[in-house]
Design a protein around this motif. Structure first.
Motif, PDB file in Angstrom:
ATOM      1  N   TYR A   1       0.834  -1.206   0.000  1.00 40.10           N
ATOM      2  CA  TYR A   1       0.000   0.000   0.000  1.00 40.10           C
ATOM      3  C   TYR A   1       0.869   1.257   0.000  1.00 40.10           C
ATOM      4  N   GLU A   2       1.908   1.237   0.828  1.00 43.50           N
ATOM      5  CA  GLU A   2       2.797   2.407   0.905  1.00 43.50           C
ATOM      6  C   GLU A   2       3.504   2.637  -0.428  1.00 43.50           C
ATOM      7  N   PHE A   3       3.996   1.546  -1.036  1.00 38.45           N
ATOM      8  CA  PHE A   3       4.675   1.672  -2.322  1.00 38.45           C
ATOM      9  C   PHE A   3       3.704   2.151  -3.401  1.00 38.45           C
ATOM     10  N   ALA A   4       2.507   1.575  -3.415  1.00 43.08           N
ATOM     11  CA  ALA A   4       1.522   1.919  -4.439  1.00 43.08           C
ATOM     12  C   ALA A   4       1.160   3.397  -4.383  1.00 43.08           C
ATOM     13  N   ASN A   5       0.994   3.924  -3.187  1.00 44.77           N
ATOM     14  CA  ASN A   5       0.586   5.326  -3.048  1.00 44.77           C
ATOM     15  C   ASN A   5       1.695   6.296  -3.441  1.00 44.77           C
ATOM     16  N   LYS A   6       2.933   5.825  -3.424  1.00 42.92           N
ATOM     17  CA  LYS A   6       4.043   6.674  -3.857  1.00 42.92           C
ATOM     18  C   LYS A   6       4.265   6.601  -5.363  1.00 42.92           C
ATOM     19  N   ASN A   7       3.594   5.651  -6.008  1.00 43.37           N
ATOM     20  CA  ASN A   7       3.871   5.410  -7.423  1.00 43.37           C
ATOM     21  C   ASN A   7       2.604   5.457  -8.274  1.00 43.37           C
ATOM     22  N   THR A   8       1.826   6.519  -8.062  1.00 41.30           N
ATOM     23  CA  THR A   8       0.647   6.769  -8.882  1.00 41.30           C
ATOM     24  C   THR A   8       1.002   7.797  -9.951  1.00 41.30           C
ATOM     25  N   TRP A   9       0.174   7.852 -10.981  1.00 45.39           N
ATOM     26  CA  TRP A   9       0.424   8.859 -12.020  1.00 45.39           C
ATOM     27  C   TRP A   9       0.247  10.274 -11.470  1.00 45.39           C
ATOM     28  N   THR A  10      -0.618  10.411 -10.477  1.00 40.26           N
ATOM     29  CA  THR A  10      -0.773  11.725  -9.852  1.00 40.26           C
ATOM     30  C   THR A  10       0.527  12.156  -9.183  1.00 40.26           C
ATOM     31  N   SER A  11       1.149  11.219  -8.441  1.00 35.72           N
ATOM     32  CA  SER A  11       2.411  11.562  -7.769  1.00 35.72           C
ATOM     33  C   SER A  11       3.503  11.870  -8.788  1.00 35.72           C
ATOM     34  N   ARG A  12       3.496  11.149  -9.915  1.00 40.64           N
ATOM     35  CA  ARG A  12       4.499  11.432 -10.944  1.00 40.64           C
ATOM     36  C   ARG A  12       4.309  12.827 -11.533  1.00 40.64           C
ATOM     37  N   CYS A  13       3.053  13.203 -11.765  1.00 41.48           N
ATOM     38  CA  CYS A  13       2.812  14.524 -12.349  1.00 41.48           C
ATOM     39  C   CYS A  13       3.133  15.638 -11.365  1.00 41.48           C
ATOM     40  N   LEU A  14       2.871  15.412 -10.094  1.00 39.65           N
ATOM     41  CA  LEU A  14       3.271  16.400  -9.088  1.00 39.65           C
ATOM     42  C   LEU A  14       4.795  16.545  -9.068  1.00 39.65           C
ATOM     43  N   GLN A  15       5.470  15.415  -9.252  1.00 41.19           N
ATOM     44  CA  GLN A  15       6.927  15.426  -9.329  1.00 41.19           C
ATOM     45  C   GLN A  15       7.384  16.240 -10.545  1.00 41.19           C
ATOM     46  N   MET A  16       6.735  16.016 -11.679  1.00 33.83           N
ATOM     47  CA  MET A  16       7.092  16.749 -12.894  1.00 33.83           C
ATOM     48  C   MET A  16       6.864  18.252 -12.722  1.00 33.83           C
ATOM     49  N   ILE A  17       5.796  18.600 -12.033  1.00 32.66           N
ATOM     50  CA  ILE A  17       5.517  20.017 -11.777  1.00 32.66           C
ATOM     51  C   ILE A  17       6.586  20.619 -10.872  1.00 32.66           C
ATOM     52  N   SER A  18       7.059  19.822  -9.906  1.00 32.41           N
ATOM     53  CA  SER A  18       8.137  20.322  -9.040  1.00 32.41           C
ATOM     54  C   SER A  18       9.417  20.550  -9.842  1.00 32.41           C
ATOM     55  N   PHE A  19       9.658  19.742 -10.879  1.00 30.87           N
ATOM     56  CA  PHE A  19      10.801  19.983 -11.747  1.00 30.87           C
ATOM     57  C   PHE A  19      10.649  21.335 -12.442  1.00 30.87           C
ATOM     58  N   LEU A  20       9.441  21.600 -12.944  1.00 34.39           N
ATOM     59  CA  LEU A  20       9.190  22.866 -13.623  1.00 34.39           C
ATOM     60  C   LEU A  20       9.327  24.047 -12.674  1.00 34.39           C
ATOM     61  N   ASN A  21       8.911  23.826 -11.429  1.00 34.56           N
ATOM     62  CA  ASN A  21       8.975  24.896 -10.426  1.00 34.56           C
ATOM     63  C   ASN A  21      10.357  25.063  -9.831  1.00 34.56           C
ATOM     64  N   GLU A  22      11.309  24.205 -10.270  1.00 34.02           N
ATOM     65  CA  GLU A  22      12.671  24.200  -9.723  1.00 34.02           C
ATOM     66  C   GLU A  22      12.653  23.961  -8.221  1.00 34.02           C
ATOM     67  N   GLU A  23      11.701  23.109  -7.805  1.00 40.90           N
ATOM     68  CA  GLU A  23      11.586  22.714  -6.397  1.00 40.90           C
ATOM     69  C   GLU A  23      11.944  21.237  -6.271  1.00 40.90           C
TER      70      GLU A  23
END
Length: 992
Positions: A477-499
């Motif tokens: 459950y812990e692994f699954a919640n860290k590896n959703t497409w939503t989490s990936r897109c939030l990660q991508m947005i943080s790249f754009l935000n230089e965060e």
């Protein structure tokens, strides 16, 4: 109507009866009569299809009842009815505000505001946004334009998942499909005509707007297309920040035609062959994401911008969520448990042999294949094998719910799989299944619910383990919640935000290494990846690991990393030797490499061609009309431009006829267009192959019958047992003609023992010399050199060994570059005669000293502890220069340590020193040199005699270069180098 801030539309185009019913439902909701409002909604839905107002009312009721899951479901169903409805967007925003998802709430409020014409409502929405922005630290209003690699109607891939996840986060998403060809009724097609056509055919996938660009043809002739126009209009019309997400290197051609302000994100999913376009798009990109570790390591090596990030694949929890757990699909009903699932396409990467062996050795288990299958691969029937074919993505969760575990029987050591990160793995895990996989790099993640295997036995054992043992639901459950497409897109947005501090290279490297753990030792692909990580801090150790990985498994991937690190370590000669002997390297590159060496041309570009890595080729240094530039164009797919340059050169520059690579490429290009001169270039290429490969074949025979002879000077004194061991070792050489000269400084009794030893064994090609015991080893070398006929001469102490491989490699390197005077190979140590236990001796490592300036070379030599440059292979002429200097009367009186380092410094000043990764020197560290202790520099500094000896030392070095430089300049550089050496090696100053 409004309930707790939720807004409902006031205008309706429905007929009067329907409108009256909806008004009554609205009144009941506002009065708090939820039960009766539900009753009327049920009656409405019996009589009518889905209605956007009813969907909003159902969502409002669910929010009033704190049933936020149903509320969200109703609103997204409403989006499918009318994706531009401002009320639905407002309610989605309000729902996310209730859930504490403030960034999503802001994004949906912004969309609602753009869809709302009522000024009062716009004011209310903007007030909400302002309030939420005080809570959210960073919330940039963005429009994402996705330049897709496939149609949205195709089987779901990362591009689809990313687009939908960004949509669910509240962002505006425009999905641009690949071009579709259309036939025009006449030639009078305009840009506006095509643009209007595509606008009329826009469809919605949720809130994602899907655009289909078209290219128009008339009577089979291309007229124009509107791809750029669609994207440019979307940029021009946008009020918010635009981000282009690109999935193909060729999308750089679109980017280059666009104007205005926008950011570029390049998502690299595979190792593309279109290397030139990829180089260009990486230059343009603000953010580069990679889905696998191999791609990540590859791309960060190709850029210095620090904008490459690892963004692995994921799964959609909502899409795989099962609401009817007890209902089993019809085609699973008669398949007995336990069921083991393979989900995905069955094609060339699928390990057919392993899979069938696993199926046949597990007859008590059912193997279920879901997905499109190549019938030529799954062409054998087994009683416990069930091939169900493709399923809708929405059905997958229902199937996986009734499986025991998921498997990945893929070919681990293939180029495709090395760079891949299977989405199916995440879909297994999100469905609660443990996973058994072949030893794929991306599956080594240090989780108890995943087991990686090397063979059938391990695969069967892992299946048995998971059949018998449950996995931790919490861990999954812990692994699954860290590896959703939503989490990936939030990660991508943080790249754009230089965060993205948590995604910086150093932390990624640390996490990868922790995940891999001891698997690095057993997985040669991981070891090759690890070599790139280690090389960031220790290039030499990285090279050692890359060589080990390549030697253990010769794949293009391991070859590529090995060659990269050889070049990084300035071991050009070894890199050349490796590619010439690797069967995976195309013959045309090998022949071109040999041609370049013979004609003193650039070999770096050819080495990069060999490993399909054109990113390091310095185009700015090439003549844009040269054959070399045409070769580059050909290799990167620009064949038309390449042909023009080739053709021009073939008329005016005979170099194209001498270059094997150009002749080969010209032959292929002319063959395509059926030109009669193709046969000329074919014959020319074959002739050059015969010429250069014949030379190379003779060179490669050095491994068996090395044509060069070498004299080895063995220095000994009073140690017959060591001399015996040393001579026996050298007598075992089989691939090189070796001449031994024993330089003996023994006392009389030991001298007699040595002579008896030589007579007893009658070693071939051994000449014995005896010297007075007060003559130093360097004096003995000086005296014997005039009697040496061979071009190359090696020096070895009686307690040392020089490997045959290292001697051969050293001579090969010096044959390729006449400026190199010696080669420092890898040094190893052993203790107390125990040669079964050897240890790398990193302190004796040597950086390649290939600078043209002798002063640069000696400065580099003294930056760290100065390695021994004596027990190596030298050009005999180099040794003669050194020994002539050592014959000077004042030099002969120097203490041994000064003479020793005078040797090392002078070698470096005379010529270049290459560094090879081949083992060369093996030394017994339990024995002092000839049994004597040697005083070091600290002693002479302490007693105040250092400067007196150093003046002679410096004078001797000045004499080596005084024909080319002024004495003052040489003396200044020698002082600097000695100061560096004493400080870095001893922490001392000569002026103490």
């Amino acid at each position: 109507m409004a309930v707790d801030g939720v807004i409902m539309m006031k205008d309706s185009s429905l007929n009067r009866e329907t409108d009256l019913l909806k008004k009554n439902i609205e009144l009941l909701i506002n009065a708090g009569d939820i039960e009766n409002s539900k009753f009327l909604i049920a009656e409405f839905e019996v009589l009518n299809q889905k209605d956007i107002d009813i969907q909003n009312m159902k969502a409002i009721i669910s929010m009033v009842e704190n049933n936020y899951v149903d509320a969200e479901k109703h609103l997204w169903e409403g989006i499918c009815v009318d994706p531009e409805n401002a009320d639905t967007l407002f309610n989605l925003a309000y729902l996310n505000e209730l859930l504490g998802e403030y960034s999503k709430s802001i994004n949906f409020f912004r969309q609602a505001c753009r869809k709302t014409e009522d000024l009062q409502r716009k004011f209310t929405i903007n007030q909400n946004i302002k309030k939420l922005c005080e809570v959210v630290s960073s919330s940039i209003d963005r429009k994402f334009i996705v330049l897709a690699s496939c149609s949205l109607s195709a089987s779901l891939q990362r591009v689809h998942h990313v687009s939908r996840a960004l949509m669910e986060l509240g962002h505006e998403v425009e999905y641009i499909e690949p071009l579709v060809e259309v036939t025009a009724s006449n030639e009078q097609v305009t840009d506006k005509t095509l643009l209007d056509f595509s606008r009329r055919n826009i469809v919605w996938d949720g809130l994602v707007r899907v655009h289909t660009p078209v290219s128009a043809y008339f009577e089979g002739r291309y007229l124009l297309d509107n791809f750029v126009d669609i994207v440019q209009n979307l940029i021009d019309q946008s009020e918010n920040e635009v981000v282009l997400i690109c999935y193909l290197p060729s999308h750089v051609d679109i980017i280059n035609q666009l104007s205005g302000r926008f950011k570029v994100m390049y998502e690299c999913l595979i190792d593309h062959n279109d290397v030139e376009k990829e180089r260009q798009i990486m230059e343009k990109a603000d953010v580069i994401t990679t889905t696998s570790t191999a791609l990540y390591l590859d791309k960060y090596l190709k850029t210095t911008k620090g904008n490459v990030f690892l963004s692995k694949n994921a799964a959609n929890i909502n899409a795989l969520k099962v609401t009817t757990e007890n209902i089993i699909p019809d085609d699973l009903c008669n398949i007995p448990s336990p069921r083991i699932c393979y989900l995905g396409t069955v094609d060339s990467w699928f390990d057919k042999e392993l899979f069938y062996e696993v199926v046949r050795t597990n007859k008590d288990k059912s193997f279920v294949v879901i997905g499109p299958a190549n019938e030529a691969i799954l062409n054998e029937r087994e009683d416990n094998l069930y091939i169900l074919g493709s399923k809708e993505h929405s059905e997958i969760g229902q199937y996986l719910k009734h499986m025991r575990l998921g498997i990945l029987p893929l070919k681990g050591y293939t180029e495709l799989v090395v760079n891949s990160a299977p989405i199916k793995f995440y879909e297994y895990v999100i469905s609660g299944l443990p996973v058994v996989s072949m030893n794929l790099p991306e599956m080594v993640i240090n989780q108890n619910f995943v087991r990686t295997c090397n063979d059938v036995k391990e695969f069967n054992d892992a299946i048995g383990h998971f059949i018998e043992n449950d996995v931790s639901e919490n861990e999954i459950y812990e692994f699954a919640n860290k590896n959703t497409w939503t989490s990936r897109c939030l990660q991508m947005i943080s790249f754009l935000n230089e965060e993205s501090q948590q995604h910086k290279k150093e932390l990624v490297f640390k996490n990868l290494t922790m995940n891999w753990g001891t698997n690095i030792d057993s997985n040669l692909i991981l070891l090759s990846m690890y070599s790139l990580i280690i090389a960031e801090k220790d290039e030499r150790e990285g090279l050692h690991l890359a060589r080990k990985a390549y030697s253990g498994f010769s794949l293009l991937y391991t070859l590529k990393n090995y060659i990269r690190l050889l070049i990084m370590n300035n071991q050009l000669s070894t890199a050349i030797e490796v590619v010439l002997n690797d069967e995976k390297v195309h013959k045309k590159y090998k022949v071109e490499l040999l041609y370049a060496i013979e004609n003193d041309r650039d070999v770096y570009s050819i080495l990069y061609f060999c490993i399909k890595d054109n990113s390091k080729i310095h185009l700015n240094e090439m003549d844009q009309q040269s054959v070399e530039y045409a070769n580059y164009l050909y290799e990167t797919g620009n064949i038309n431009e390449a042909l023009q340059i080739y053709w021009k050169n073939s008329q005016s520059n005979y170099h194209i006829h001498d270059s094997p690579m150009s002749s080969h490429n010209m032959w292929e290009l002319l063959e395509i267009i059926k030109h009669n001169r193709s046969s000329y270039f074919k014959e020319r290429y074959e002739s050059l192959c015969e010429k250069y490969l014949a030379i190379d074949e003779r060179e490669s025979q050095l491994d068996l019958t090395f044509s060069k002879s070498v004299t080895v000077l063995v220095i000994t004194r009073n140690r017959p047992h060591l001399l015996e061991r040393c001579l026996k070792y050298f007598s075992g050489f089989k691939s090189i003609d070796i001449r031994i000269r024993v330089l003996d400084g023994s006392d009389q009794g030991f001298k007699d023992n040595n002579i008896n030893l030589l007579q007893k064994y009658n070693f071939p090609n051994v000449i014995y010399y005896h010297y007075d015991n007060d003559l130093s080893p360097l004096d003995r070398i000086t005296q014997v050199l005039d009697h040496v006929d061979e071009e190359y001469c090696a020096i070895c102490a009686d307690d040392d060994f020089l490997s045959e491989e290292g001697i051969i490699s050293s001579i090969k390197i010096m044959e390729l570059n006449k400026d190199i005077v010696t080669v420092k190979g890898r040094s190893f140590i052993y203790v107390n005669d125990d040669t079964t236990k050897i240890f790398d001796f990193p302190r004796d490592s040597c950086e390649s000293l290939l600078d043209d300036s002798p002063f640069e070379r000696i400065n580099k030599l003294t930056l760290n502890w100065v390695p021994q440059l004596i027990y190596l292979v030298f050009r005999k002429e180099t040794l003669k220069i050194v020994t002539e200097m050592l014959k000077r009367e004042d030099v002969r009186k120097l203490p041994f340590v000064f003479t020793e380092y005078l040797w090392y410094f002078s070698i470096t000043l005379i010529g270049k020193v290459e560094n090879s990764d081949n083992p060369l020197n093996f030394r017994d560290f339990s024995i002092d040199s000839e049994g004597n202790k040697v005083d070091g520099f600290p002693k002479f500094i302490a007693e105040g005699t250092f400067e007196m000896h150093y003046a002679i030392f410096k004078s001797a070095l000045v004499s080596l270069l005084e024909k080319s430089y002024s004495s003052e300049e040489i003396a200044k550089h020698v002082d600097q180098s000695m100061d560096l050496f004493l400080l870095n090696s001893w922490g001392l100053s000569r002026l103490n």
